[in-house]
Design a protein around this motif. Structure first.
Motif, PDB file in Angstrom:
ATOM      1  N   GLY A  75      19.847 -14.021 117.499  1.00  0.00           N
ATOM      2  CA  GLY A  75      19.631 -12.677 116.966  1.00  0.00           C
ATOM      3  C   GLY A  75      20.553 -12.273 115.845  1.00  0.00           C
ATOM      4  N   TYR A  76      21.435 -13.166 115.405  1.00  0.00           N
ATOM      5  CA  TYR A  76      22.340 -12.852 114.301  1.00  0.00           C
ATOM      6  C   TYR A  76      21.887 -13.667 113.094  1.00  0.00           C
ATOM      7  CZ  TYR A  76      26.760 -11.627 111.999  1.00  0.00           C
ATOM      8  OH  TYR A  76      27.708 -11.128 111.127  1.00  0.00           O
ATOM      9  N   SER A  77      20.990 -13.099 112.324  1.00  0.00           N
ATOM     10  CA  SER A  77      20.346 -13.828 111.236  1.00  0.00           C
ATOM     11  C   SER A  77      21.368 -14.248 110.186  1.00  0.00           C
ATOM     12  CB  SER A  77      19.259 -12.957 110.597  1.00  0.00           C
ATOM     13  OG  SER A  77      18.228 -12.705 111.523  1.00  0.00           O
ATOM     14  N   THR A  78      21.422 -15.538 109.960  1.00  0.00           N
ATOM     15  CA  THR A  78      22.405 -16.133 109.059  1.00  0.00           C
ATOM     16  C   THR A  78      21.726 -17.218 108.233  1.00  0.00           C
ATOM     17  OG1 THR A  78      24.178 -15.727 110.638  1.00  0.00           O
ATOM     18  CG2 THR A  78      24.590 -17.392 108.961  1.00  0.00           C
ATOM     19  N   LYS A  79      22.091 -17.335 106.968  1.00  0.00           N
ATOM     20  CA  LYS A  79      21.467 -18.334 106.114  1.00  0.00           C
ATOM     21  C   LYS A  79      22.510 -19.245 105.470  1.00  0.00           C
ATOM     22  CE  LYS A  79      17.132 -16.069 104.845  1.00  0.00           C
ATOM     23  NZ  LYS A  79      17.228 -14.982 105.823  1.00  0.00           N
ATOM     24  N   VAL A  80      22.105 -20.486 105.247  1.00  0.00           N
ATOM     25  CA  VAL A  80      22.880 -21.399 104.414  1.00  0.00           C
ATOM     26  C   VAL A  80      22.716 -20.933 102.974  1.00  0.00           C
ATOM     27  CG1 VAL A  80      23.096 -23.765 103.574  1.00  0.00           C
ATOM     28  CG2 VAL A  80      22.569 -23.343 105.988  1.00  0.00           C
ATOM     29  N   VAL A  81      23.822 -20.732 102.269  1.00  0.00           N
ATOM     30  CA  VAL A  81      23.748 -20.285 100.875  1.00  0.00           C
ATOM     31  C   VAL A  81      24.173 -21.384  99.896  1.00  0.00           C
ATOM     32  CG1 VAL A  81      24.037 -17.850 101.454  1.00  0.00           C
ATOM     33  CG2 VAL A  81      26.065 -19.257 100.973  1.00  0.00           C
ATOM     34  N   ALA A  82      24.766 -22.462 100.417  1.00  0.00           N
ATOM     35  CA  ALA A  82      25.125 -23.581  99.537  1.00  0.00           C
ATOM     36  C   ALA A  82      25.525 -24.794 100.363  1.00  0.00           C
ATOM     37  CB  ALA A  82      26.283 -23.209  98.616  1.00  0.00           C
ATOM     38  N   LYS A 258      34.833 -40.956 102.572  1.00  0.00           N
ATOM     39  CA  LYS A 258      33.551 -41.112 103.271  1.00  0.00           C
ATOM     40  C   LYS A 258      32.618 -39.933 103.013  1.00  0.00           C
ATOM     41  CE  LYS A 258      35.548 -43.860 107.040  1.00  0.00           C
ATOM     42  NZ  LYS A 258      36.968 -43.747 106.709  1.00  0.00           N
ATOM     43  N   ASN A 259      33.121 -38.885 102.374  1.00  0.00           N
ATOM     44  CA  ASN A 259      32.316 -37.702 102.072  1.00  0.00           C
ATOM     45  C   ASN A 259      31.907 -37.681 100.613  1.00  0.00           C
ATOM     46  OD1 ASN A 259      32.532 -36.536 104.687  1.00  0.00           O
ATOM     47  ND2 ASN A 259      34.562 -35.757 104.185  1.00  0.00           N
ATOM     48  N   LEU A 260      30.763 -37.068 100.350  1.00  0.00           N
ATOM     49  CA  LEU A 260      30.334 -36.805  98.984  1.00  0.00           C
ATOM     50  C   LEU A 260      30.372 -35.291  98.794  1.00  0.00           C
ATOM     51  CD1 LEU A 260      29.139 -37.589  96.240  1.00  0.00           C
ATOM     52  CD2 LEU A 260      26.857 -37.462  97.301  1.00  0.00           C
ATOM     53  N   TYR A 261      31.403 -34.813  98.104  1.00  0.00           N
ATOM     54  CA  TYR A 261      31.568 -33.369  97.920  1.00  0.00           C
ATOM     55  C   TYR A 261      30.675 -32.911  96.765  1.00  0.00           C
ATOM     56  CZ  TYR A 261      35.477 -33.971 101.072  1.00  0.00           C
ATOM     57  OH  TYR A 261      36.242 -34.278 102.172  1.00  0.00           O
ATOM     58  N   SER A 262      29.645 -32.168  97.106  1.00  0.00           N
ATOM     59  CA  SER A 262      28.663 -31.719  96.128  1.00  0.00           C
ATOM     60  C   SER A 262      27.975 -30.465  96.646  1.00  0.00           C
ATOM     61  CB  SER A 262      27.618 -32.814  95.881  1.00  0.00           C
ATOM     62  OG  SER A 262      26.544 -32.317  95.117  1.00  0.00           O
ATOM     63  N   MET A 263      27.656 -29.550  95.729  1.00  0.00           N
ATOM     64  CA  MET A 263      26.947 -28.329  96.091  1.00  0.00           C
ATOM     65  C   MET A 263      25.490 -28.364  95.620  1.00  0.00           C
ATOM     66  SD  MET A 263      29.976 -25.528  95.349  1.00  0.00           S
ATOM     67  CE  MET A 263      29.014 -24.117  95.922  1.00  0.00           C
ATOM     68  N   THR A 264      24.967 -29.542  95.351  1.00  0.00           N
ATOM     69  CA  THR A 264      23.599 -29.684  94.885  1.00  0.00           C
ATOM     70  C   THR A 264      22.602 -29.564  96.029  1.00  0.00           C
ATOM     71  OG1 THR A 264      24.293 -31.116  93.073  1.00  0.00           O
ATOM     72  CG2 THR A 264      21.971 -31.190  93.690  1.00  0.00           C
ATOM     73  N   THR A 299      19.229 -18.313  96.144  1.00  0.00           N
ATOM     74  CA  THR A 299      19.098 -17.476  94.949  1.00  0.00           C
ATOM     75  C   THR A 299      20.458 -17.145  94.345  1.00  0.00           C
ATOM     76  OG1 THR A 299      19.023 -15.493  96.353  1.00  0.00           O
ATOM     77  CG2 THR A 299      16.917 -16.467  95.721  1.00  0.00           C
ATOM     78  N   LEU A 300      21.470 -16.951  95.184  1.00  0.00           N
ATOM     79  CA  LEU A 300      22.811 -16.638  94.669  1.00  0.00           C
ATOM     80  C   LEU A 300      23.487 -17.883  94.105  1.00  0.00           C
ATOM     81  CD1 LEU A 300      24.018 -14.110  97.416  1.00  0.00           C
ATOM     82  CD2 LEU A 300      22.862 -13.656  95.242  1.00  0.00           C
ATOM     83  N   LEU A 301      23.254 -19.035  94.716  1.00  0.00           N
ATOM     84  CA  LEU A 301      23.785 -20.289  94.174  1.00  0.00           C
ATOM     85  C   LEU A 301      23.193 -20.556  92.793  1.00  0.00           C
ATOM     86  CD1 LEU A 301      25.479 -22.873  94.635  1.00  0.00           C
ATOM     87  CD2 LEU A 301      23.426 -23.913  95.643  1.00  0.00           C
ATOM     88  N   SER A 307      21.910 -25.586  87.577  1.00  0.00           N
ATOM     89  CA  SER A 307      21.771 -27.036  87.656  1.00  0.00           C
ATOM     90  C   SER A 307      21.996 -27.567  89.071  1.00  0.00           C
ATOM     91  CB  SER A 307      22.752 -27.715  86.698  1.00  0.00           C
ATOM     92  OG  SER A 307      24.097 -27.565  87.146  1.00  0.00           O
ATOM     93  N   LEU A 308      22.539 -26.736  89.963  1.00  0.00           N
ATOM     94  CA  LEU A 308      22.774 -27.159  91.341  1.00  0.00           C
ATOM     95  C   LEU A 308      21.492 -27.159  92.172  1.00  0.00           C
ATOM     96  CD1 LEU A 308      26.129 -25.293  92.090  1.00  0.00           C
ATOM     97  CD2 LEU A 308      25.824 -27.730  91.599  1.00  0.00           C
ATOM     98  N   ILE A 309      20.425 -26.557  91.660  1.00  0.00           N
ATOM     99  CA  ILE A 309      19.153 -26.520  92.380  1.00  0.00           C
ATOM    100  C   ILE A 309      18.285 -27.661  91.865  1.00  0.00           C
ATOM    101  CG2 ILE A 309      17.214 -25.087  93.091  1.00  0.00           C
ATOM    102  CD1 ILE A 309      20.008 -23.985  93.816  1.00  0.00           C
TER     103      ILE A 309
END
Length: 459
Positions: A75-82, A258-264, A299-301, A307-309
């Protein structure tokens, strides 16, 4: 304007490296003039409950999409933004030196430490699907990371399923990497795999997105700066964050590699997000399969950096589909080939699955031209070998099967493409049929059964 913001993260360099770096370098104040405080939990598996119990809930948090999906269900609506990082390589199974585990079937009857709801379980499940392992015969022990290490050291666990830096601690105790979400060290199957698409993310409750969009944009701007700094100055970052994460510098460098740090935001991210959603639903940890649109908002990203989308929405067409034994095919389709001109290229990162597909091709009487392990390799081999049939796994290292399918059909629209997927995501199934895919097969599958169905469809 929000005056004071609190962001929660996790005490590991996978989902929260950018957040930790922003704290240590005071980036929120210097780059965005934000007054931010941060809290770091031991494990993201406890985050949903701790957020709901908090008297003052955080403005945003970094963790895998599991947190957003579970909060949404409660019930706590939350979204991934990036997205923040592809962390599949740090989600690992480490076996004890005395465990006598060699082949995957040796896991049956063994004790394996795992925090309930941890993403690494999906890697275990996908490995088990490839090898035909009955996970009901594995004794999973619900332990948080530090308790897993204690039990591993005491010899009361045969293996642990955890993440960096805890898995490095287990290896320092004599443990051996068996596999991760991105790499197999299983004897006879060493190499890159895609048993898990796991992304660290920035998540924000819907109410904060609506009321404070400028603050969210500012936070994403800081995360982008931190992401770039990590990728350009890895050793300096490790020196800065080693004490923060309570690990040695070399251990931290090894973990972060071991990680790929990216906001794409791309199709692999979508596949991983839907995989989490369906996993949580089938495990009874959420009450329903939420629509894709309720789980993320980029939309905010896009305002931070368009270019990240890296994704295009296709125009949906009304495609009638028939299903038999989890093999889906277009009702109105024709497959050109009579058994004398059936030339296959197989694309799948799993050697075991490729072997099953070879069996299917032999039963059909087709010709095997080659095997690809990645989407890009499939495209390159297609241009060289000119097959008229391709089997394409949706989840492979580097490039999603969706993007590879688009490229191949742009080169040769008449190619007969058969998609292979470890999970039956309705959204992705509809999308690939819209693109022109002929058949969609859900793993694990029976090569004989699939060959019989495809054989009946050949003209």
């Amino acid at each position: 304007m929000a005056k004071q913001l609190e962001i929660w993260g996790v005490s590991d360099p996978n989902t929260s490296a950018q957040l930790a770096l922003a704290v240590r370098m005071d980036l929120f104040k210097k780059e965005a003039n934000l007054n931010v405080t941060c809290q770091f939990l031991e494990s993201g598996t406890t985050m949903p409950d701790e957020i709901l119990r908090a008297s003052a809930r955080p403005f945003a948090f970094t963790q895998t999409p599991i947190t957003a999906i579970q909060l949404h269900d409660k019930g706590y609506s939350t979204k991934v933004v990036a997205p923040l990082a592809d962390i599949a390589g740090t989600q690992q199974v480490i076996i004890h030196p005395d465990s006598q585990i060699d082949q995957p079937r040796d896991l049956e009857g063994k004790r394996l430490g795992l925090a309930r709801g941890a993403a690494v379980y999906m890697a275990i499940r996908n490995m088990a699907n490839d090898y035909g392992i009955d996970l009901h015969k594995v004794e999973f022990i619900d332990l948080l990371p530090h308790d897993q290490i204690t039990a591993f050291n005491a010899g009361t666990l045969d293996a642990i399923a955890c993440w960096e830096p805890w898995t490095t601690k287990a290896r320092n105790l004599g443990g051996r990497l068996y596999f991760s979400g991105a790499r197999s060290e299983i004897p006879g199957m060493e190499g890159d795999v895609n048993w898990l698409i796991d992304e660290g993310c920035m998540m924000v409750p819907d109410e904060h997105i609506a009321k404070y969009p400028e603050e969210v944009i500012a936070i994403l701007h800081v995360m982008r700066i931190a992401t770039h700094f990590i990728n350009e100055n890895r050793r300096e970052v490790a020196k800065e964050l080693a004490s923060f994460f309570d690990v040695g510098q070399q251990e931290l460098i090894a973990a972060m590699r071991k990680n790929l740090y990216s906001m794409t935001f791309d199709n692999l991210f979508r596949i991983g997000l839907l995989g989490f959603r369906d996993f949580l639903y089938h495990e009874g940890m959420v009450s329903q399969k939420f629509s894709e649109q309720t789980l993320y908002d980029f939309t905010l990203l896009r305002q931070v950096d368009p270019s990240l989308i890296a994704i295009e929405k296709n125009i949906s067409r009304d495609v009638s589909v028939v299903e038999k034994h989890q093999v889906y095919y277009r009702k109105d389709m024709t497959i050109v080939g009579d058994g004398r001109d059936v030339r296959f290229l197989v694309a799948d990162d799993s050697k075991v699955v490729r072997s099953s597909l070879v069996q299917m091709i032999e039963i059909l009487g087709g010709e095997m031209l080659g095997e690809a392990r990645t989407g890009q390799e499939a495209i390159d081999m297609f241009e060289k070998l000119h097959p008229n049939f391709i089997t394409m796994d949706l989840s492979m290292p580097g490039m999603s099967g969706i993007d590879a399918v688009k490229r191949i059909l742009s080169l040769e629209p008449e190619t007969n493409i058969i998609v292979i997927s470890g999970t039956d995501h309705k959204e992705l199934r509809e999308e690939v049929f819209d693109l022109g895919v002929k058949v969609f097969i859900v793993k694990p599958f029976d090569p004989l059964q699939v060959a019989e169905i495809i054989g009946l469809l050949l003209l």
